[in-house]
Design a protein around this motif. Structure first.
Motif, PDB file in Angstrom:
ATOM      1  N   ILE A  29       0.840  -1.202   0.000  1.00  0.00           N
ATOM      2  CA  ILE A  29       0.000   0.000   0.000  1.00  0.00           C
ATOM      3  C   ILE A  29       0.872   1.249   0.000  1.00  0.00           C
ATOM      4  O   ILE A  29       1.853   1.347   0.748  1.00  0.00           O
ATOM      5  N   GLY A  30       0.488   2.205  -0.822  1.00  0.00           N
ATOM      6  CA  GLY A  30       1.103   3.527  -0.799  1.00  0.00           C
ATOM      7  C   GLY A  30       0.028   4.574  -0.555  1.00  0.00           C
ATOM      8  O   GLY A  30      -1.094   4.438  -1.066  1.00  0.00           O
ATOM      9  N   ARG A  31       0.333   5.566   0.217  1.00  0.00           N
ATOM     10  CA  ARG A  31      -0.599   6.676   0.467  1.00  0.00           C
ATOM     11  C   ARG A  31       0.100   7.984   0.127  1.00  0.00           C
ATOM     12  O   ARG A  31       1.206   8.250   0.611  1.00  0.00           O
ATOM     13  N   PHE A  32      -0.556   8.770  -0.718  1.00  0.00           N
ATOM     14  CA  PHE A  32       0.017  10.034  -1.169  1.00  0.00           C
ATOM     15  C   PHE A  32      -1.020  11.148  -1.041  1.00  0.00           C
ATOM     16  O   PHE A  32      -2.233  10.904  -1.161  1.00  0.00           O
ATOM     17  N   ALA A  33      -0.545  12.343  -0.793  1.00  0.00           N
ATOM     18  CA  ALA A  33      -1.392  13.530  -0.745  1.00  0.00           C
ATOM     19  C   ALA A  33      -0.892  14.514  -1.792  1.00  0.00           C
ATOM     20  O   ALA A  33       0.298  14.851  -1.821  1.00  0.00           O
ATOM     21  N   LEU A  34      -1.782  14.949  -2.653  1.00  0.00           N
ATOM     22  CA  LEU A  34      -1.442  15.884  -3.728  1.00  0.00           C
ATOM     23  C   LEU A  34      -2.194  17.192  -3.497  1.00  0.00           C
ATOM     24  O   LEU A  34      -3.419  17.193  -3.353  1.00  0.00           O
ATOM     25  N   LYS A  35      -1.462  18.284  -3.479  1.00  0.00           N
ATOM     26  CA  LYS A  35      -2.062  19.600  -3.281  1.00  0.00           C
ATOM     27  C   LYS A  35      -1.773  20.483  -4.485  1.00  0.00           C
ATOM     28  O   LYS A  35      -0.621  20.600  -4.912  1.00  0.00           O
ATOM     29  N   ALA A  36      -2.828  21.052  -5.045  1.00  0.00           N
ATOM     30  CA  ALA A  36      -2.688  21.994  -6.153  1.00  0.00           C
ATOM     31  C   ALA A  36      -2.849  23.415  -5.610  1.00  0.00           C
ATOM     32  O   ALA A  36      -3.801  23.695  -4.873  1.00  0.00           O
ATOM     33  N   ILE A  37      -1.919  24.276  -5.960  1.00  0.00           N
ATOM     34  CA  ILE A  37      -1.953  25.662  -5.483  1.00  0.00           C
ATOM     35  C   ILE A  37      -2.073  26.582  -6.686  1.00  0.00           C
ATOM     36  O   ILE A  37      -1.239  26.567  -7.598  1.00  0.00           O
ATOM     37  N   GLY A  38      -3.152  27.342  -6.707  1.00  0.00           N
ATOM     38  CA  GLY A  38      -3.386  28.289  -7.788  1.00  0.00           C
ATOM     39  C   GLY A  38      -3.348  29.718  -7.292  1.00  0.00           C
ATOM     40  O   GLY A  38      -2.503  30.071  -6.459  1.00  0.00           O
ATOM     41  N   ARG A  39      -4.293  30.527  -7.765  1.00  0.00           N
ATOM     42  CA  ARG A  39      -4.359  31.917  -7.309  1.00  0.00           C
ATOM     43  C   ARG A  39      -5.819  32.335  -7.254  1.00  0.00           C
ATOM     44  O   ARG A  39      -6.571  32.143  -8.216  1.00  0.00           O
ATOM     45  N   ALA A  40      -6.227  32.876  -6.096  1.00  0.00           N
ATOM     46  CA  ALA A  40      -7.616  33.283  -5.913  1.00  0.00           C
ATOM     47  C   ALA A  40      -7.917  34.548  -6.696  1.00  0.00           C
ATOM     48  O   ALA A  40      -7.046  35.399  -6.908  1.00  0.00           O
ATOM     49  N   ALA A  41      -9.178  34.659  -7.127  1.00  0.00           N
ATOM     50  CA  ALA A  41      -9.654  35.860  -7.824  1.00  0.00           C
ATOM     51  C   ALA A  41     -11.174  35.890  -7.742  1.00  0.00           C
ATOM     52  O   ALA A  41     -11.817  34.867  -7.472  1.00  0.00           O
ATOM     53  N   HIS A  42     -11.753  37.058  -7.968  1.00  0.00           N
ATOM     54  CA  HIS A  42     -13.212  37.198  -7.980  1.00  0.00           C
ATOM     55  C   HIS A  42     -13.757  36.496  -9.221  1.00  0.00           C
ATOM     56  O   HIS A  42     -13.328  36.779 -10.348  1.00  0.00           O
ATOM     57  N   ALA A  43     -14.709  35.620  -9.031  1.00  0.00           N
ATOM     58  CA  ALA A  43     -15.218  34.814 -10.141  1.00  0.00           C
ATOM     59  C   ALA A  43     -15.998  35.630 -11.163  1.00  0.00           C
ATOM     60  O   ALA A  43     -16.094  35.235 -12.329  1.00  0.00           O
ATOM     61  N   ASN A 102     -18.155  31.942  -5.539  1.00  0.00           N
ATOM     62  CA  ASN A 102     -17.808  33.142  -6.308  1.00  0.00           C
ATOM     63  C   ASN A 102     -16.326  33.499  -6.225  1.00  0.00           C
ATOM     64  O   ASN A 102     -15.926  34.626  -6.507  1.00  0.00           O
ATOM     65  N   VAL A 103     -15.503  32.529  -5.808  1.00  0.00           N
ATOM     66  CA  VAL A 103     -14.067  32.744  -5.717  1.00  0.00           C
ATOM     67  C   VAL A 103     -13.348  31.675  -6.529  1.00  0.00           C
ATOM     68  O   VAL A 103     -13.583  30.482  -6.346  1.00  0.00           O
ATOM     69  N   VAL A 104     -12.475  32.108  -7.436  1.00  0.00           N
ATOM     70  CA  VAL A 104     -11.621  31.143  -8.136  1.00  0.00           C
ATOM     71  C   VAL A 104     -10.764  30.456  -7.072  1.00  0.00           C
ATOM     72  O   VAL A 104     -10.036  31.139  -6.340  1.00  0.00           O
ATOM     73  N   PRO A 105     -10.864  29.127  -6.934  1.00  0.00           N
ATOM     74  CA  PRO A 105     -10.193  28.457  -5.821  1.00  0.00           C
ATOM     75  C   PRO A 105      -8.670  28.503  -5.917  1.00  0.00           C
ATOM     76  O   PRO A 105      -8.092  28.219  -6.966  1.00  0.00           O
ATOM     77  N   ALA A 106      -8.049  28.865  -4.787  1.00  0.00           N
ATOM     78  CA  ALA A 106      -6.588  28.962  -4.738  1.00  0.00           C
ATOM     79  C   ALA A 106      -5.945  27.635  -4.355  1.00  0.00           C
ATOM     80  O   ALA A 106      -4.755  27.427  -4.623  1.00  0.00           O
TER      81      ALA A 106
END
Length: 356
Positions: A164-178, A223-227
């Protein structure tokens, strides 16, 4: 034993159960000690002296997946030749079988033919983080390891388990008004979505590899572009070679959207238990013993892991699935065939008597 609940994350309850089990093994002549764990229940070790210096490890766990109070909803009962209750199959019946086999050898053979260490850890259902070093330490001086996890359907033993392998992946973007300036944002959910599609395509049935994205989270408001967005990944592999290949592939993931970043954490939690020549030899010995009992014993593999994965990876001959025959592990209809318990105890006792 089923009435004494032992949820993995409830240390007081698990400790109470562990002390109860330890007292039973002490009454049988075992030298019992407890390895302390901070967050989980203590791990129980019982050592029995045999007529030879050869030592065998009987491995299992005391914790169950069921929360405290489950026993009031589903009290232990026996009906139609089956025992029911939370944790009865996985794996309190296995603990009973260890005691039955040792007791039988002490009474019938007037002692154990080999030295036996019984190790019951308290965190197997949640990854064995606090017990792995204990398991590996107790296994190293042993000639073989017999794991009392439940059998496969029909009583088959387990000669291979996936790692078994367990991994966590996090994507980081940039917030903005939708609505006002979405073009200035970098949508982390879109990024994680593209990564999920890539991950799912890594599943390879021919290699015996599965990749499952089981948890996804992201965003704060519509209403927020997800960061930020995140995914939790489970991988199952059949060999260490495949484990290394998959680890490299996952850690090589790269962002798909301009301005996005990825953070990747995780590793192989349990190495695979591979079907080695030594494992086959142990199974053939078990078949030989089973034949004397009038049992046609079979073998199989499973995608689930156990602490036998750790001992097998050390190169110590390991045979798994020697526990009870039944079904419904981790399910509300979990059950054990009580009529077959003496047969399984006799099988274990016979294995302990065989020349390894």
């Amino acid at each position: 034993m089923v009435a004494l609940e032992s949820p993995s994350f409830d240390k007081p309850l698990v400790d109470e159960f562990v002390r109860f089990v330890g007292a039973q093994f002490a009454a049988m002549g075992g030298q019992v000690e407890f390895a302390h764990a901070d967050k989980f229940g203590d791990h129980m070790i019982a050592r029995f002296t045999g007529s030879s210096s050869e030592r065998i490890l009987l491995l299992g766990h005391t914790d169950t997946v069921w929360p405290a109070g489950e026993i009031t909803k589903r009290p232990f009962k026996i009906t139609g030749g089956r025992a029911f209750g939370p944790g009865v199959f996985d794996m309190k019946a296995g603990i009973l079988l260890i005691a039955m086999a040792i007791d039988a050898l002490q009474k019938v053979a007037r002692g154990l033919p080999k030295c036996v260490t019984v190790l019951l850890v308290s965190d197997e259902e949640v990854g064995s983080a606090s017990s792995r070093t204990v398991t590996e330490s107790e296994a190293r001086p042993c000639r073989a390891v017999f794991v009392l996890e439940p059998s496969l359907p029909g009583g088959a033993l387990k000669t291979a388990r996936k790692g078994i392998g367990r991994f966590a992946l996090k994507a980081i973007g940039r917030a903005a008004h939708a609505g006002i300036d979405p073009q200035n944002g970098v949508n982390a959910i879109e990024e994680i979505s593209q990564q999920i599609l890539k991950l799912q395509k890594m599943t390879d049935p021919v290699r015996g590899t599965t990749v499952t994205v089981g948890v996804v989270q992201g965003g704060t408001r519509p209403n927020v572009v997800p960061a930020e967005a995140a995914a939790e990944i489970d991988i199952r592999i059949s060999s260490m070679e495949e484990a290394e290949r998959m680890t490299k592939m996952i850690k090589a993931l790269s962002p798909q959207l301009p301005g996005a970043r990825l953070e990747i954490r995780g590793s192989i939690n349990r190495p695979p238990m591979e079907r080695t020549a030594e494992t086959i030899r142990l199974f053939q010995l078990a078949q030989k013993v089973a034949q004397t009992l009038g049992i046609a014993l079979k073998e199989g593999s499973t995608g689930g892991a156990s602490d036998g994965n750790f001992t097998s990876a050390l190169g110590i001959p390991t045979l798994d699935g020697l526990g009870a025959v039944g079904g419904g592990a981790h399910a509300v209809d979990e059950w054990v065939d009580i009529q077959l318990l003496p047969h399984r105890a006799a099988l274990l006792a016979g294995l302990l008597s065989e020349r390894l």
